[in-house]
Design a protein around this motif. Structure first.
Motif: not given
Length: 88
Positions: A30-38
């Motif tokens: 989730i944290i990676s997704n929120l930082h643009g690393n989907y």
């Protein structure tokens, strides 16, 4: 017979804890997704649906199965939230 019941209770508790830990492990994604690393959204979507079905099953059994319900509730929220954040 009591020893078998005790062992089954211990296994059930261990399985519940492991289930919760499995879904808590979505937090880094989730944290990676929120930082643009989907990440891939399919697996968390399927996990969210699966957990929803298990919660419904545990709730509507004649004798509610609280360990199944409680072990899968984090998967409902974290699975669907991970899916949502993975959509770009």
């Amino acid at each position: 017979m009591q020893e078998e019941t005790k062992v089954i209770r211990i296994i059930g508790r261990l399985a519940s804890v492991m289930s919760v830990l499995m879904y808590v492990s979505y937090i880094p994604q989730i944290i990676s997704n929120l930082h643009g690393n989907y990440g891939d959204p399919i697996q968390p979507l399927v996990a969210g649906v699966n957990c929803t079905i298990w919660v419904i099953y545990g709730y509507f059994k004649a004798d509610r199965d609280w360990p199944i319900i409680m072990a899968n509730i984090p998967g409902v929220f974290l699975g669907f939230f991970t899916f949502y954040t993975a959509l770009h």
